[in-house]
Every structure is written in C-alpha cells, then in structure tokens.
Design a protein around this motif. Structure first.
Motif, short mmCIF file in Angstrom:
data_model
loop_
_atom_site.label_atom_id
_atom_site.label_comp_id
_atom_site.label_asym_id
_atom_site.label_seq_id
_atom_site.Cartn_x
_atom_site.Cartn_y
_atom_site.Cartn_z
N ILE A 45 0.87 -1.18 0.00
CA ILE A 45 0.00 0.00 0.00
C ILE A 45 0.90 1.23 0.00
O ILE A 45 1.63 1.47 0.97
CB ILE A 45 -0.92 0.03 1.26
N HIS A 46 0.89 1.96 -1.11
CA HIS A 46 1.63 3.24 -1.18
C HIS A 46 0.72 4.28 -0.52
O HIS A 46 -0.40 4.53 -0.99
CB HIS A 46 1.92 3.60 -2.64
N LEU A 47 1.21 4.86 0.58
CA LEU A 47 0.30 5.62 1.43
C LEU A 47 0.57 7.12 1.51
O LEU A 47 1.67 7.56 1.88
CB LEU A 47 0.35 5.02 2.86
N GLY A 84 7.08 11.95 -0.53
CA GLY A 84 6.89 13.01 -1.53
C GLY A 84 5.85 14.01 -1.04
O GLY A 84 5.94 15.21 -1.30
N GLY A 85 4.86 13.49 -0.30
CA GLY A 85 3.80 14.36 0.21
C GLY A 85 3.08 15.07 -0.92
O GLY A 85 2.74 14.47 -1.93
N ALA A 86 2.87 16.37 -0.73
CA ALA A 86 2.19 17.18 -1.74
C ALA A 86 3.14 18.29 -2.18
O ALA A 86 4.02 18.70 -1.42
CB ALA A 86 0.91 17.77 -1.17
N ILE A 121 5.44 22.81 -9.38
CA ILE A 121 6.74 22.16 -9.54
C ILE A 121 7.01 21.33 -8.30
O ILE A 121 6.92 21.83 -7.17
CB ILE A 121 7.89 23.18 -9.73
N PHE A 122 7.29 20.05 -8.49
CA PHE A 122 7.61 19.14 -7.38
C PHE A 122 9.13 19.17 -7.24
O PHE A 122 9.85 18.65 -8.09
CB PHE A 122 7.08 17.74 -7.72
N VAL A 123 9.59 19.83 -6.17
CA VAL A 123 11.02 20.13 -6.04
C VAL A 123 11.76 19.04 -5.26
O VAL A 123 11.40 18.73 -4.13
CB VAL A 123 11.22 21.50 -5.34
N1 KMH Z 1 2.22 13.92 -4.55
C1 KMH Z 1 3.40 14.15 -5.31
C2 KMH Z 1 3.82 15.58 -5.21
C3 KMH Z 1 5.59 10.11 -3.67
O1 KMH Z 1 4.58 9.66 -3.13
O2 KMH Z 1 6.73 9.91 -3.23
C4 KMH Z 1 4.53 13.28 -4.89
C5 KMH Z 1 4.27 11.84 -4.88
C6 KMH Z 1 5.47 10.96 -4.88
O3 KMH Z 1 3.17 11.35 -4.81
#
Ligand code: KMH
Ligand code: ZN
Length: 274
Positions: A45-47, A84-86, A121-123
């Motif tokens: 489960i990727h959470l 990674g969050g948001a 942009i996802f930094v």
């Molecule tokens: N929500 C994205 C900005 C992750 O989970 O590591 C980052 C993402 C990647 O989902």
C-alpha cells in the motif's frame, strides 16, 4: 517469470472526492480502501494520508493512526509511506510520515524535480535526495526510487555511487507526469537499469492499464490506484481501489503471471520485516 508485486496507491495528495467520491480522506476511508486493495491482491500500500476535509498531510500522528488501522485489517501488508507528500511541502514536513512505529520497511524516494501540471513544480534538489537517502539508510527503510523520467534514474545512481543506497535497488517508473506514458519510454527506462535492480511501472491517467500490462509482460511489477487513475474503464469511475487491483490481477493471470503475497514481495524486494 517472477511473481507480480502489485502496489496500490490508494489516496495520493492531488485527487479529491470531486474527481471520484470513493477517494479516501478519513481514517476509516483510508483503511477501507487499503483493505479492498489488499483483499484483491495488493502486497504493497503506497500511502498518503489526509485530514478529514481532504487536505494532504504528512503528520506522523495521522500516519500512525492510519497505519495502525491498516495493519489491523491487513496484518501482513507492506505499507509504503510517501516522502513526496504534496507539492510545496518542506523536506522536514515530508519526512514526518516516516516517524512512526514500527519504522517503515519501505518508503518512497523521489529522484528529481519535475513539472506537476500548470504552475506546480515538485522540487527535489540533489541535496534533498541525498539527505533523504542517508536518513533512509540510517533508519533501515528500503527506498523505492521514484523516477518521473529517465534522468531521475541517473540522479539515483549518483546517490548510489556516493554510497547512500544499498543493493538491490528498486525503481518505480511513473509515466504520464513528465515523460509520456508509452511503452517506448518505459523500455528506455528499463534498458537503463543497473544490474540486479527490480522495478515497477505505473502511469497517471488513462494509460494506467496499458503500462501495467507492458510492465507485467516485461517482468516488472505494477502500481495502480486512485493516486494515479480514477477510472476502471473509459468514462466509468472505479468504485474502489480494490476494483483497480482486481483488473491488474486479471491481466496478470491472462499473461500467465502469478501474484506475490506480501511476504513473497518482501523476498523479491529484499525487504526486512520490522
Ligand atoms: N504527490 C506528489 C507531489 C511520492 O509519493 O513519493 C509526490 C508523490 C510521490 O506522490
Ligand atoms: Zn505518492
């Protein structure tokens, strides 16, 4: 062929109930979606988690309650908290998801900066990536190397050469954000893998199952789920993450590949259970 590991990205940080009412926000909803994916055959489960109003959060308190609930419902499943969050969260905020008990056995490590649609942009600077990798190594958390294009695989290999990543490496190629969701792009990434690495393929949007089928046929593993795609078929919303996992299981069985249990997935990925 090796058994197939299915990861379910059940929630994400960007999709909302306006996109699909089954997107989970509350702890109960997160547990419900994790259980539906697990029951259908997901080993991982990727959470991401949310506040009750849908706001994405990396708070370890919220992660802890969700992880406890998921483990109660699915005792052997591998939970992979996102780091990674948001978009827009600080590094410290993003890492808070890992401050839970037991220490996560598997986490994401995003391997480069990318365009995330519109002005987003996802930094992930090199220093962010190296710092995250060092912390993961020190805490014994296996990183899944999230690559949104092939250049991110090269950045991951820089971290590897610095001794910040341990063999065997595991990559997740996320198509359809920055690189196109095509089998050609996936093949280029897979052809660039270092020896001994394992990999997962996933795609954002309508190409989710094309890339899943290609990954299954090419010997990789797959990720499906609401974070990536909300539809079971064109124009039809999926009722649950379980329904998306079921479709991946069906494709895999048609192609003659059996599904890995969570413990078999640990074996394949060389993950130590905590
Ligand atoms: N929500 C994205 C900005 C992750 O989970 O590591 C980052 C993402 C990647 O989902
Ligand atoms: Zn994610």
């Amino acid at each position: 062929m090796e058994k197939l590991i299915i990861a379910a990205a059940i929630c994400g940080a960007e999709v909302t109930k306006e996109h699909n009412p089954a997107v989970p926000y509350t702890v109960e909803e997160i547990v419900r979606e994790a259980k539906s994916a697990y029951d259908a055959g997901a080993a991982v489960i990727h959470l991401h988690v949310r506040e009750d109003d849908g706001t994405p959060t990396q708070s370890h308190e919220r992660f802890q309650v969700c992880v406890d609930g998921i483990l109660k419902a699915c005792p052997d499943v591998i939970i992979q908290p996102s780091t990674g969050g948001a978009v827009g969260m600080t590094d410290l905020e993003r890492l808070d998801s890992t401050n839970i008990t037991p220490t996560p056995e598997f986490v994401t490590l995003d391997c480069g900066t990318c365009n995330f649609g519109g002005d987003e942009i996802f930094v992930n600077t090199d220093n962010t990536i190296f710092n995250f990798a060092k912390i993961m190594q020190e805490k014994g958390m296996k990183p899944e190397l999230e690559c949104f294009d092939k250049g991110m695989l090269d950045i991951a290999m820089k971290a590897y050469r610095k001794g910040l990543l341990d063999d065997p490496l595991h990559f997740d190629f996320v198509l359809g954000v920055q690189m196109s969701a095509t089998v050609r792009d996936l093949s280029f990434c897979v052809d660039s893998l270092p020896p001994g690495a394992t990999w997962t393929g996933c795609a954002i949007g309508r190409d989710e199952f094309t890339i899943a089928a290609a990954s299954i046929a090419m010997g990789g593993h797959v990720r499906v789920g609401f974070e990536d795609n909300l539809y079971i078929e064109r124009g039809v919303l999926a009722k649950s993450n379980g329904e998306l996992v079921e479709k991946a299981v069906k494709i895999s069985k048609l192609l003659g590949r059996a599904i890995a249990t969570p413990d078999e997935a640990r074996e394949i990925l060389s993950i130590k259970k905590k």
